[in-house]
Scaffold this motif. Structure first.
Motif, mmCIF file in Angstrom:
data_model
loop_
_atom_site.group_PDB
_atom_site.id
_atom_site.type_symbol
_atom_site.label_atom_id
_atom_site.label_comp_id
_atom_site.label_asym_id
_atom_site.label_seq_id
_atom_site.Cartn_x
_atom_site.Cartn_y
_atom_site.Cartn_z
ATOM 1 N N MET A 28 -43.448 40.980 -30.087
ATOM 2 C CA MET A 28 -43.706 42.146 -29.465
ATOM 3 C C MET A 28 -42.320 42.845 -28.819
ATOM 4 S SD MET A 28 -46.146 43.602 -27.116
ATOM 5 C CE MET A 28 -47.361 42.660 -27.692
ATOM 6 N N GLU A 29 -42.252 44.283 -29.218
ATOM 7 C CA GLU A 29 -40.900 44.935 -28.987
ATOM 8 C C GLU A 29 -40.807 45.523 -27.806
ATOM 9 O OE1 GLU A 29 -39.305 47.229 -32.057
ATOM 10 O OE2 GLU A 29 -40.227 46.142 -33.653
ATOM 11 N N GLY A 30 -39.832 45.670 -27.164
ATOM 12 C CA GLY A 30 -39.428 46.077 -25.781
ATOM 13 C C GLY A 30 -39.915 45.022 -24.708
ATOM 14 N N GLU A 31 -39.606 45.372 -23.485
ATOM 15 C CA GLU A 31 -39.340 44.695 -22.259
ATOM 16 C C GLU A 31 -40.776 44.951 -21.399
ATOM 17 O OE1 GLU A 31 -35.891 45.347 -20.202
ATOM 18 O OE2 GLU A 31 -34.780 44.011 -21.425
ATOM 19 N N THR A 32 -41.373 43.848 -21.198
ATOM 20 C CA THR A 32 -42.794 43.972 -20.077
ATOM 21 C C THR A 32 -42.244 43.467 -18.964
ATOM 22 O OG1 THR A 32 -43.719 43.418 -22.550
ATOM 23 C CG2 THR A 32 -45.068 43.308 -20.398
ATOM 24 N N PHE A 33 -42.945 44.132 -18.026
ATOM 25 C CA PHE A 33 -42.934 43.986 -16.352
ATOM 26 C C PHE A 33 -44.291 43.751 -16.059
ATOM 27 C CE2 PHE A 33 -39.670 46.778 -18.101
ATOM 28 C CZ PHE A 33 -38.487 46.105 -17.996
ATOM 29 N N LEU A 34 -44.529 42.635 -15.389
ATOM 30 C CA LEU A 34 -45.767 41.961 -14.917
ATOM 31 C C LEU A 34 -45.900 42.125 -13.430
ATOM 32 C CD1 LEU A 34 -46.282 39.368 -17.638
ATOM 33 C CD2 LEU A 34 -47.276 41.721 -17.792
ATOM 34 N N TRP A 35 -46.698 42.461 -12.894
ATOM 35 C CA TRP A 35 -47.045 42.349 -11.391
ATOM 36 C C TRP A 35 -48.364 41.655 -11.519
ATOM 37 C CZ3 TRP A 35 -44.183 46.306 -12.850
ATOM 38 C CH2 TRP A 35 -43.094 47.011 -12.175
ATOM 39 N N LEU A 36 -48.208 40.239 -11.229
ATOM 40 C CA LEU A 36 -49.443 39.399 -11.102
ATOM 41 C C LEU A 36 -49.841 39.274 -9.630
ATOM 42 C CD1 LEU A 36 -47.725 36.736 -13.336
ATOM 43 C CD2 LEU A 36 -49.749 38.308 -14.092
ATOM 44 N N ILE A 37 -51.200 39.741 -9.621
ATOM 45 C CA ILE A 37 -51.792 39.684 -8.119
ATOM 46 C C ILE A 37 -52.921 38.702 -8.132
ATOM 47 C CG2 ILE A 37 -53.067 40.812 -6.428
ATOM 48 C CD1 ILE A 37 -51.689 43.504 -7.850
ATOM 49 N N ARG A 38 -52.942 37.548 -7.135
ATOM 50 C CA ARG A 38 -54.129 36.909 -6.933
ATOM 51 C C ARG A 38 -55.255 37.563 -6.134
ATOM 52 N NH1 ARG A 38 -55.079 31.184 -3.885
ATOM 53 N NH2 ARG A 38 -57.270 30.996 -4.452
ATOM 54 N N HIS A 39 -56.413 37.639 -6.525
ATOM 55 C CA HIS A 39 -57.519 38.168 -5.833
ATOM 56 C C HIS A 39 -57.635 37.957 -4.622
ATOM 57 C CE1 HIS A 39 -59.806 34.630 -5.787
ATOM 58 N NE2 HIS A 39 -59.469 34.555 -7.217
ATOM 59 N N ALA A 40 -58.442 38.865 -3.818
ATOM 60 C CA ALA A 40 -58.645 38.674 -2.506
ATOM 61 C C ALA A 40 -59.473 37.231 -2.261
ATOM 62 C CB ALA A 40 -59.470 39.901 -1.928
ATOM 63 N N PRO A 41 -59.690 36.731 -1.149
ATOM 64 C CA PRO A 41 -60.257 35.496 -0.874
ATOM 65 C C PRO A 41 -61.732 35.628 -1.267
ATOM 66 C CG PRO A 41 -59.161 36.203 1.085
ATOM 67 C CD PRO A 41 -59.173 37.387 0.240
ATOM 68 N N VAL A 42 -62.334 34.749 -1.746
ATOM 69 C CA VAL A 42 -63.763 34.648 -2.017
ATOM 70 C C VAL A 42 -64.591 34.708 -0.890
ATOM 71 C CG1 VAL A 42 -65.461 33.379 -3.391
ATOM 72 C CG2 VAL A 42 -63.298 33.457 -4.190
ATOM 73 N N ASP A 43 -65.469 35.469 -0.952
ATOM 74 C CA ASP A 43 -66.425 35.708 0.141
ATOM 75 C C ASP A 43 -67.479 34.639 0.006
ATOM 76 O OD1 ASP A 43 -67.813 36.417 2.290
ATOM 77 O OD2 ASP A 43 -68.629 38.395 1.586
ATOM 78 N N GLY A 44 -67.398 33.549 0.456
ATOM 79 C CA GLY A 44 -68.289 32.301 0.253
ATOM 80 C C GLY A 44 -67.795 31.180 0.935
ATOM 81 N N ILE A 45 -68.315 29.980 0.788
ATOM 82 C CA ILE A 45 -68.328 28.661 1.420
ATOM 83 C C ILE A 45 -66.817 28.156 0.934
ATOM 84 C CG2 ILE A 45 -68.923 26.573 1.855
ATOM 85 C CD1 ILE A 45 -71.744 27.389 1.391
ATOM 86 N N LYS A 46 -66.084 27.789 1.616
ATOM 87 C CA LYS A 46 -64.495 27.272 1.523
ATOM 88 C C LYS A 46 -64.798 26.042 1.072
ATOM 89 C CE LYS A 46 -61.870 29.896 4.898
ATOM 90 N NZ LYS A 46 -61.556 30.831 4.092
ATOM 91 N N GLY A 47 -63.716 25.463 0.264
ATOM 92 C CA GLY A 47 -63.812 24.419 -0.392
ATOM 93 C C GLY A 47 -64.887 24.191 -1.794
ATOM 94 N N THR A 48 -65.343 25.452 -2.109
ATOM 95 C CA THR A 48 -66.302 25.471 -3.324
ATOM 96 C C THR A 48 -65.432 25.961 -4.412
ATOM 97 O OG1 THR A 48 -68.351 26.130 -1.945
ATOM 98 C CG2 THR A 48 -68.329 26.473 -4.190
ATOM 99 N N ILE A 49 -65.785 25.169 -5.738
ATOM 100 C CA ILE A 49 -65.431 25.680 -6.809
ATOM 101 C C ILE A 49 -66.203 26.930 -7.420
ATOM 102 C CG2 ILE A 49 -65.100 24.916 -9.390
ATOM 103 C CD1 ILE A 49 -64.788 22.010 -8.319
ATOM 104 N N HIS A 50 -65.768 28.164 -7.008
ATOM 105 C CA HIS A 50 -66.705 29.303 -6.924
ATOM 106 C C HIS A 50 -66.766 29.911 -8.781
ATOM 107 C CE1 HIS A 50 -66.767 29.897 -3.045
ATOM 108 N NE2 HIS A 50 -65.403 29.677 -2.817
ATOM 109 N N ALA A 51 -68.065 30.340 -8.574
ATOM 110 C CA ALA A 51 -68.359 30.853 -10.165
ATOM 111 C C ALA A 51 -67.912 31.971 -10.131
ATOM 112 C CB ALA A 51 -69.919 30.952 -10.435
ATOM 113 N N PRO A 52 -67.775 32.535 -11.616
ATOM 114 C CA PRO A 52 -66.959 33.973 -11.685
ATOM 115 C C PRO A 52 -67.817 34.934 -11.047
ATOM 116 C CG PRO A 52 -67.409 32.783 -13.828
ATOM 117 C CD PRO A 52 -68.059 31.794 -12.928
ATOM 118 N N ASP A 53 -68.870 34.990 -10.592
ATOM 119 C CA ASP A 53 -69.910 35.957 -9.864
ATOM 120 C C ASP A 53 -69.523 36.034 -8.561
ATOM 121 O OD1 ASP A 53 -71.588 33.751 -9.404
ATOM 122 O OD2 ASP A 53 -73.288 34.879 -10.110
#
Length: 190
Positions: A1-26
């Protein structure tokens, strides 16, 4: 890959669900903290390419940030297989060896029917290789960001799991001609 790439990585907002759960993609995002979302949006580059995991919570977060991301499967969270949708407390209380053994070596171990963190790192590496030069914003998961840091810093996967990546945090890394550069990790913008 030529050129420089500048990445802004954002973790999504908290999941609207029960804490301590391994949440599904939906699992949906809790987008109630509009002040924090707006502060984060102000830190993002204008006219950048944008990408997201195909999970509902990442897509919802990206859209609230004003992004129209390309969905990239390689940026999905680690696949926890049969444990998806289950609570950590319940899995630990079952008394079986699989859960305890997994946490004894979480980089290499694989949940039943899932993938290891090492496998996630390989997947994320492939996804990052497809991003063109220039600025790019990625709305993804904590595991995806840890995998990107593992790649950028040439870490052992076990070491990369030590990073704390909070919801709605910003991590900045750059892919330069001479290698990777890490500008910030887990930055809170509000």
């Amino acid at each position: 890959m030529e050129g420089e790439t500048f990445l802004w990585l954002i973790r999504h907002a908290p999941v609207d669900g029960i804490k301590g759960t391994i949440h599904a993609p939906d699992a949906p995002a809790d987008l109630g903290d509009r002040t924090r979302l707006e502060a984060l949006r102000q830190h993002l580059p204008r006219d950048s390419a944008s990408y997201a995991s195909p999970s509902r919570r990442t897509v919802e977060t990206a859209r609230v940030l004003g992004l129209d991301p390309e969905l990239v499967g390689e940026f999905s969270e680690q696949d926890f297989g049969d444990w998806t949708g289950r609570r950590h407390d319940d899995l630990a209380a079952m008394g079986g060896n699989a859960y305890a053994q997994f946490w004894g070596d979480p980089a290499r171990a694989r949940p039943p029917g899932g993938e290891s963190f090492e496998e996630q790192v390989a997947r994320v590496r492939h996804g990052l290789s497809r991003i063109e030069a220039g600025p790019a914003t990625l709305v993804v998961h904590s595991g995806t960001i840890r995998a990107a840091l593992c790649i950028a810093l040439d870490l052992a996967p076990q070491a990369a799991l030590r990073f704390v990546i909070d919801p709605l945090s910003l991590t900045r890394i750059d892919r330069l001609a001479t290698g990777w550069r890490v500008a910030s990790v887990n930055q809170r913008t509000a």
